[in-house]
Write a protein that holds these residues in place. Structure first.
Motif, PDB file in Angstrom:
ATOM      1  N   GLY A  48       0.810  -1.214   0.000  1.00 46.09           N
ATOM      2  CA  GLY A  48       0.000   0.000   0.000  1.00 46.09           C
ATOM      3  C   GLY A  48       0.840   1.259   0.000  1.00 46.09           C
ATOM      4  N   ALA A  49       0.156   2.394   0.085  1.00 51.35           N
ATOM      5  CA  ALA A  49       0.800   3.705  -0.041  1.00 51.35           C
ATOM      6  C   ALA A  49       1.834   3.927   1.059  1.00 51.35           C
ATOM      7  CB  ALA A  49      -0.243   4.808   0.000  1.00 51.35           C
ATOM      8  N   GLN A  50       2.961   4.523   0.670  1.00 52.62           N
ATOM      9  CA  GLN A  50       4.009   4.919   1.608  1.00 52.62           C
ATOM     10  C   GLN A  50       4.473   6.310   1.200  1.00 52.62           C
ATOM     11  OE1 GLN A  50       7.153   2.012   2.156  1.00 52.62           O
ATOM     12  NE2 GLN A  50       5.734   0.295   1.917  1.00 52.62           N
ATOM     13  N   LEU A  51       3.952   7.314   1.866  1.00 53.08           N
ATOM     14  CA  LEU A  51       4.224   8.694   1.487  1.00 53.08           C
ATOM     15  C   LEU A  51       5.546   9.174   2.070  1.00 53.08           C
ATOM     16  CD1 LEU A  51       0.697  10.323   1.808  1.00 53.08           C
ATOM     17  CD2 LEU A  51       1.913   9.695  -0.277  1.00 53.08           C
ATOM     18  N   ASN A  52       6.364   9.746   1.213  1.00 48.36           N
ATOM     19  CA  ASN A  52       7.584  10.438   1.617  1.00 48.36           C
ATOM     20  C   ASN A  52       7.483  11.878   1.150  1.00 48.36           C
ATOM     21  OD1 ASN A  52      10.632   8.703   2.123  1.00 48.36           O
ATOM     22  ND2 ASN A  52       8.610   7.781   2.359  1.00 48.36           N
ATOM     23  N   TYR A  53       8.211  12.757   1.859  1.00 52.32           N
ATOM     24  CA  TYR A  53       8.156  14.179   1.512  1.00 52.32           C
ATOM     25  C   TYR A  53       9.568  14.717   1.301  1.00 52.32           C
ATOM     26  CZ  TYR A  53       3.360  13.750   3.029  1.00 52.32           C
ATOM     27  OH  TYR A  53       2.044  13.354   3.143  1.00 52.32           O
ATOM     28  N   PHE A  54       9.642  15.726   0.443  1.00 55.13           N
ATOM     29  CA  PHE A  54      10.918  16.305   0.040  1.00 55.13           C
ATOM     30  C   PHE A  54      10.799  17.820   0.021  1.00 55.13           C
ATOM     31  CE2 PHE A  54      10.314  12.152  -1.668  1.00 55.13           C
ATOM     32  CZ  PHE A  54      11.532  11.518  -1.514  1.00 55.13           C
ATOM     33  N   VAL A  55      11.904  18.489   0.351  1.00 52.61           N
ATOM     34  CA  VAL A  55      11.954  19.944   0.263  1.00 52.61           C
ATOM     35  C   VAL A  55      13.209  20.343  -0.506  1.00 52.61           C
ATOM     36  CG1 VAL A  55      10.628  20.398   2.357  1.00 52.61           C
ATOM     37  CG2 VAL A  55      13.101  20.113   2.523  1.00 52.61           C
ATOM     38  N   ASN A  56      13.101  21.410  -1.255  1.00 50.64           N
ATOM     39  CA  ASN A  56      14.236  21.933  -2.014  1.00 50.64           C
ATOM     40  C   ASN A  56      15.272  22.518  -1.063  1.00 50.64           C
ATOM     41  OD1 ASN A  56      13.296  21.701  -4.930  1.00 50.64           O
ATOM     42  ND2 ASN A  56      11.571  22.814  -4.016  1.00 50.64           N
ATOM     43  N   VAL A  57      16.542  22.226  -1.336  1.00 46.08           N
ATOM     44  CA  VAL A  57      17.644  22.750  -0.538  1.00 46.08           C
ATOM     45  C   VAL A  57      18.471  23.736  -1.352  1.00 46.08           C
ATOM     46  CG1 VAL A  57      19.758  22.163   0.713  1.00 46.08           C
ATOM     47  CG2 VAL A  57      17.752  20.691   0.909  1.00 46.08           C
ATOM     48  N   ALA A  58      18.774  23.375  -2.602  1.00 45.10           N
ATOM     49  CA  ALA A  58      19.593  24.247  -3.447  1.00 45.10           C
ATOM     50  C   ALA A  58      19.341  23.879  -4.905  1.00 45.10           C
ATOM     51  CB  ALA A  58      21.075  24.096  -3.101  1.00 45.10           C
ATOM     52  N   GLY A  59      19.797  24.759  -5.785  1.00 38.11           N
ATOM     53  CA  GLY A  59      19.608  24.521  -7.209  1.00 38.11           C
ATOM     54  C   GLY A  59      18.228  24.952  -7.679  1.00 38.11           C
ATOM     55  N   ASP A  60      17.857  24.521  -8.885  1.00 43.07           N
ATOM     56  CA  ASP A  60      16.555  24.874  -9.442  1.00 43.07           C
ATOM     57  C   ASP A  60      15.467  24.140  -8.679  1.00 43.07           C
ATOM     58  OD1 ASP A  60      18.091  26.222 -11.262  1.00 43.07           O
ATOM     59  OD2 ASP A  60      17.824  24.750 -12.878  1.00 43.07           O
ATOM     60  N   PRO A  61      14.539  24.868  -8.064  1.00 41.19           N
ATOM     61  CA  PRO A  61      13.543  24.198  -7.229  1.00 41.19           C
ATOM     62  C   PRO A  61      12.558  23.382  -8.055  1.00 41.19           C
ATOM     63  CG  PRO A  61      13.050  26.535  -7.405  1.00 41.19           C
ATOM     64  CD  PRO A  61      14.384  26.338  -8.056  1.00 41.19           C
ATOM     65  N   ALA A  62      12.113  22.287  -7.460  1.00 40.30           N
ATOM     66  CA  ALA A  62      11.045  21.473  -8.051  1.00 40.30           C
ATOM     67  C   ALA A  62       9.719  21.893  -7.438  1.00 40.30           C
ATOM     68  CB  ALA A  62      11.307  20.000  -7.792  1.00 40.30           C
ATOM     69  N   ALA A  63       8.648  21.773  -8.220  1.00 40.23           N
ATOM     70  CA  ALA A  63       7.331  22.157  -7.733  1.00 40.23           C
ATOM     71  C   ALA A  63       6.430  20.946  -7.517  1.00 40.23           C
ATOM     72  CB  ALA A  63       6.674  23.132  -8.710  1.00 40.23           C
ATOM     73  N   ASN A  64       6.404  20.041  -8.489  1.00 39.84           N
ATOM     74  CA  ASN A  64       5.457  18.930  -8.431  1.00 39.84           C
ATOM     75  C   ASN A  64       6.130  17.561  -8.444  1.00 39.84           C
ATOM     76  OD1 ASN A  64       3.082  20.684  -8.681  1.00 39.84           O
ATOM     77  ND2 ASN A  64       3.839  21.038 -10.764  1.00 39.84           N
ATOM     78  N   ASP A  65       7.297  17.487  -9.034  1.00 45.98           N
ATOM     79  CA  ASP A  65       7.994  16.208  -9.165  1.00 45.98           C
ATOM     80  C   ASP A  65       9.477  16.450  -8.925  1.00 45.98           C
ATOM     81  OD1 ASP A  65       7.782  13.267 -10.316  1.00 45.98           O
ATOM     82  OD2 ASP A  65       9.521  14.180 -11.275  1.00 45.98           O
ATOM     83  N   LEU A  66      10.156  15.468  -8.356  1.00 42.89           N
ATOM     84  CA  LEU A  66      11.572  15.646  -8.044  1.00 42.89           C
ATOM     85  C   LEU A  66      12.405  15.864  -9.296  1.00 42.89           C
ATOM     86  CD1 LEU A  66      12.116  12.934  -5.259  1.00 42.89           C
ATOM     87  CD2 LEU A  66      11.157  15.236  -5.085  1.00 42.89           C
ATOM     88  N   LEU A  67      11.888  15.440 -10.444  1.00 44.72           N
ATOM     89  CA  LEU A  67      12.622  15.585 -11.698  1.00 44.72           C
ATOM     90  C   LEU A  67      12.047  16.693 -12.574  1.00 44.72           C
ATOM     91  CD1 LEU A  67      13.088  11.802 -12.550  1.00 44.72           C
ATOM     92  CD2 LEU A  67      14.721  13.328 -11.442  1.00 44.72           C
ATOM     93  N   ASP A  68      11.318  17.629 -11.998  1.00 42.25           N
ATOM     94  CA  ASP A  68      10.771  18.754 -12.768  1.00 42.25           C
ATOM     95  C   ASP A  68      11.865  19.407 -13.615  1.00 42.25           C
ATOM     96  OD1 ASP A  68       8.162  18.578 -11.981  1.00 42.25           O
ATOM     97  OD2 ASP A  68       8.256  20.186 -10.493  1.00 42.25           O
ATOM     98  N   GLY A  69      11.552  19.601 -14.896  1.00 40.85           N
ATOM     99  CA  GLY A  69      12.471  20.306 -15.775  1.00 40.85           C
ATOM    100  C   GLY A  69      13.669  19.507 -16.227  1.00 40.85           C
ATOM    101  N   ILE A  70      13.725  18.218 -15.915  1.00 38.69           N
ATOM    102  CA  ILE A  70      14.864  17.373 -16.298  1.00 38.69           C
ATOM    103  C   ILE A  70      14.402  16.415 -17.387  1.00 38.69           C
ATOM    104  CG2 ILE A  70      16.508  15.631 -15.521  1.00 38.69           C
ATOM    105  CD1 ILE A  70      16.314  16.903 -12.724  1.00 38.69           C
ATOM    106  N   ASP A  71      15.050  16.481 -18.516  1.00 41.54           N
ATOM    107  CA  ASP A  71      14.726  15.603 -19.632  1.00 41.54           C
ATOM    108  C   ASP A  71      15.398  14.249 -19.392  1.00 41.54           C
ATOM    109  OD1 ASP A  71      14.196  14.330 -21.996  1.00 41.54           O
ATOM    110  OD2 ASP A  71      15.091  15.859 -23.296  1.00 41.54           O
ATOM    111  N   THR A  72      14.610  13.209 -19.220  1.00 43.70           N
ATOM    112  CA  THR A  72      15.164  11.876 -18.976  1.00 43.70           C
ATOM    113  C   THR A  72      15.007  10.965 -20.195  1.00 43.70           C
ATOM    114  OG1 THR A  72      13.077  11.128 -17.985  1.00 43.70           O
ATOM    115  CG2 THR A  72      14.749  12.029 -16.495  1.00 43.70           C
TER     116      THR A  72
END
Length: 833
Positions: A268-292
């Motif tokens: 089942g669901a296991q929620l983790n949380y993240f906050v921006n520390v440095a660099g270009d901030p993410a808004a919705n996904d940890l990989l926002d703005g990164i072409d993979t």
């Protein structure tokens, strides 16, 4: 000497050279066949890297690693600044550097489960510390920072994830330091003026994020209230593996068996949380703005197209049909120039091998080889598909032509004799090749840190042609054999001297000036070995004879030679060094083989030496019953006091004649690991009441976040006290005697000098809320903290005595700390008149 440590079903079994153990690479659930191919084809569609940074083995968020590596199919790695050398050991008696070897392999076993890679720095885990300041003082801060920068520049992550906040909230000072150094390295890696000697291009990571700690329900609730956080469900289900990332994480984390990190497989669901520390901030996904996608690689359109076609056309029942598309993609990919290409080509080649059902192997006839001696290797290749494959040649040190077609389902076996040069170095873990300096390993070339462990002693490079395209596959040369109980097993190949030599103990105590016998064991690592063994001691100590001849006919044959060592009259500390001379060359290495069922066997070479301590010490208790707990080397140390030590079995505790002993000692974590001790504890206390001495060493708190039953420690003493998490981590912390208690006067006069030279710490899991019927013998504390009085408690029981002492005897006694012997001898004598 080859000493094997193996624990199974709560009993120790000791084996010699021929034994290996099963390494379960994916718990009990390895990913193989079409499921593995499907995941590899998905991995080939993505381009991007994620790096996590923390301090120790078992600090990593295995669910997050599995999510990125197996879910998002990104190249993912964990940088552990240390190898966990300072941790306690629940499965055996190894400590220090040997503990680091075990925990390195546990991390690699975990990575095989969650799909991530592993890196380390040169920092040594010197034990629990409460401040980042102490950590960064004991570590060479600039060198460790440089190692983190090196890892970033080499791995080139798009995102870096910190596991800790860098504040006292993290608890362990090394946790705090990992975050502090991670933040500094994020900036330094992008600065060409920092660490130019690394000869790696600067790398700017897109962003640095903190994985908000949520180790307890309270911390999780606090994380949910944080502003500007990004949430991520790490409990998503993967139908290809049949596991959620949370389940994969639990299997991965459970590889940390030495740390008792077995984890429940939550669904089942296991929620983790993240906050921006440095660099270009993410808004919705940890990989926002990164072409993979492959779009980030110039000129890769054709490669991307062919890989997409391979994935779309994959037939799990006929994976060989995908080989043509993969070969076309390989040709296109080989023309590209980008940092990601080497890793992608390797993944692509191994995916082709999986689609072919190709098994290639190089197996030595034994797990050890002597430089200058020929090594027999069995080379095997089998193609289990209809795709045409030609085996052209193989290279192990030197190329050898084969020129055989691999017909479908036919084992092609080629015997080879490898000429190993006499100059071939002996196998050493690269971080142990030189003596460490304080809390740092001595590593001259940081490039070796690209590998989590020492590379294979020998590698076989198989040159094949697959449907007209040349491909080289590399495999380590292993020893593969069949065990009648466990089936097919492997273990790494190691290069050894013609004979290894070792002393029977890590330390020798001379309680008076009388001479004693010291045993030196010589083990042949090839047939027909003869020479002379020597034992050397410094001035003031005498060893006779100067040397002794030996002749060993067969490989693995051993002989024990006894030398007489006479200490000086007064107190002295020395190092005894053993060696053998064979054919005019001197060798002075011992070999310890560490074997546990969850990791590959590890051969560890070290100097054949032992500590020798001359000091006057007396004990009134000579016959000791020892209740082994998680595993320690205290019984061997007590024998150095002249004690006869018997390891007590469940039958002994339930119905044995305990009255034959002068004292009963419970080993580390005995109340945690021995239900038979808890069930029969009243018999032990009755033994004390009849005139015996009971000495209880440390146990750990159970219950709460870590699970377990907190009630199991309720009877760890005859009267109540609480086992806490309090500890004194500074080994030089001042010790104050609370009274002139007889235990500190006889049979040895104890002074503050007896607390000199301690290693790693004073003690751990001190007693609190202590019943007034106990007497506390010492008070001690770390700098800036309140005094702790729960380090050693005494109380009389009837005609005898009980002592609770969570001081770290399991470290001090095996390391030959003189004062530790004197104090412990007094504790053993507590019940004597």
């Amino acid at each position: 000497m080859l000493r094997v440590h193996y624990k199974r079903m709560h009993s120790f079994r000791f084996f010699l050279l021929s034994v290996g153990l099963i390494s379960l690479a994916f718990g009990q659930r390895p990913i193989t066949g079409s499921a593995k191919i499907q995941l590899s084809l998905e991995r080939l569609q993505t381009v991007g890297n994620v790096l996590m940074i923390a301090a120790h083995p078992d600090d990593e968020n295995t669910a997050l690693l599995a999510y990125f590596a197996r879910g998002r199919q990104l190249r993912t790695a964990y940088l552990s600044l240390t190898r966990g050398e300072g941790g306690q050991n629940l499965i055996g008696s190894e400590q220090g550097e040997l503990m680091g070897v075990i925990r390195t392999q546990e991390l690699l076993a975990a990575r095989r489960v969650d799909g991530a890679e592993q890196f380390f720095s040169r920092a040594v885990d010197f034990g629990f510390t409460k401040t980042a300041a102490e950590t960064l003082t004991k570590w060479d801060r600039e060198k460790v920072l440089g190692d983190v920068v090196y890892a970033i520049r080499y791995f080139q992550p798009d995102v870096i994830l910190l596991r800790f906040s860098g504040t006292p909230r993290d608890g362990h000072g090394q946790h705090q330091a990992s975050s502090i150094l991670g933040r500094e390295a994020f900036a330094a890696a992008a600065d060409p003026a920092r660490f130019p000697e690394q000869k790696l291009k600067p790398w700017r990571t897109k962003r640095l994020l903190l994985n908000v700690p949520s180790f307890t329900p309270q911390m999780q609730a606090e994380a949910e209230k944080m502003p500007n956080k990004i949430g991520l469900n790490l409990g998503a289900y993967d139908p290809i593996t049949g596991l959620s990332f949370g389940e994969v994480a639990a299997i991965s984390r459970s590889q940390h068996r030495s740390q008792a990190m077995g984890a429940r497989e939550d669904r089942g669901a296991q929620l983790n949380y993240f906050v921006n520390v440095a660099g270009d901030p993410a808004a919705n996904d940890l990989l926002d703005g990164i072409d993979t996608t492959w779009a980030r690689v110039p000129g890769s359109a054709e490669t991307a197209k062919l890989l997409a076609e391979a994935k779309a056309g994959f037939d799990p029942r006929h994976p060989e049909k995908t080989v043509a598309s993969l070969l076309a993609a390989r040709q296109a990919m080989a023309k590209l120039s980008h940092p990601a290409i080497a890793d992608k080509l390797h993944t692509l080649d191994e995916t082709i091998a999986d689609c072919l059902g190709l098994f290639i192997d190089a197996s030595a006839d034994k797990f050890y080889a002597v430089p200058g001696e020929p090594l027999n290797v069995r080379l095997l290749a089998v193609n289990r598909s209809s795709v045409p494959v030609q085996w052209n040649s193989v290279t192990i040190l030197e190329p050898m032509a084969v020129n055989k077609p691999l017909a479908q389902g036919v084992n092609e076996v080629v015997p080879a004799t490898v000429a190993v040069a006499s100059s071939q170095p002996f196998t050493r873990q690269y971080w142990l090749a030189k003596p460490k300096l304080e809390a740092m390993y001595v590593i001259d070339d940081p490039a070796v840190l690209r590998n989590a462990e020492e590379p294979a002693a020998l590698q076989a490079r198989f040159q094949l042609t697959v449907a007209g395209q040349a491909i080289e596959f590399t495999r380590p040369v292993l020893h593969r054999y069949t065990d009648r109980i466990y089936g097919e097993l492997t273990r790494p190949l190691v290069f050894t001297p013609p004979a290894t030599v070792s002393l029977s103990e890590k330390s020798f105590l001379f309680a008076d000036a009388k001479a004693r016998q010291v045993a030196v064991q010589v083990t042949a690592m090839r047939a027909k070995v003869s020479g002379a063994a020597r034992l050397r001691a410094p001035a003031g100590w005498t060893v006779t004879p100067a040397q002794q001849p030996f002749t060993l006919v067969d490989a693995a044959e051993q002989t024990t030679l006894n030398f007489t060592v006479t200490p000086p009259q007064g107190e002295s500390r020395a190092e005894l060094n053993a060696s053998v001379e064979i054919g005019g060359q001197e060798f002075a290495l011992s070999m310890l083989s560490i074997e546990y069922p969850h990791i590959p066997p590890q051969a560890v070479f070290s100097a054949a030496s032992a500590k020798a301590v001359r000091m006057d010490v007396k004990t009134l208790s000579r016959n000791i019953g020892y209740v082994m707990g998680a595993g320690d080397e205290v019984p061997q140390a007590l024998r150095q006091l002249g004690c006869q030590v018997t390891l007590l079995s469940p039958t002994d505790l339930a119905s044995g004649k305990l009255g034959q002993f002068d004292a009963i000692v419970t080993g580390v974590r005995a109340f945690n690991t021995r239900p038979d001790l808890r069930a029969n504890i009243q018999r032990v206390y009755d033994f004390a009441a009849a005139g015996g001495t009971v000495v209880v060493q440390y146990n750990v708190v159970e219950g709460g976040f870590w699970g377990g039953n907190p009630k199991i420690l309720e009877k760890a003493g005859p009267y109540p006290f609480t086992t806490s998490n309090e500890r004194v981590t500074v080994e030089e912390a001042p010790v104050e005697f609370l009274s002139t208690h007889p235990l500190m006067q006889k049979p040895n006069q104890i002074t503050n000098k007896d607390f000199d030279g301690w290693v790693q710490e004073r003690g751990l899991y001190f007693a609190t809320n202590v019943d007034p019927r106990y007497t506390s013998l010492f008070t001690m504390h770390d700098p800036g903290e309140k005094p702790m009085t729960g380090g050693t408690l005494y109380t009389p029981i009837g005609k005898g005595a009980y002592v609770f002492t969570p001081l770290s005897w399991f470290r001090q006694l095996p390391n030959g700390v003189p004062g530790a012997f004197r104090i412990f001898a007094n504790l053993l004598s507590a019940g004597k008149p």
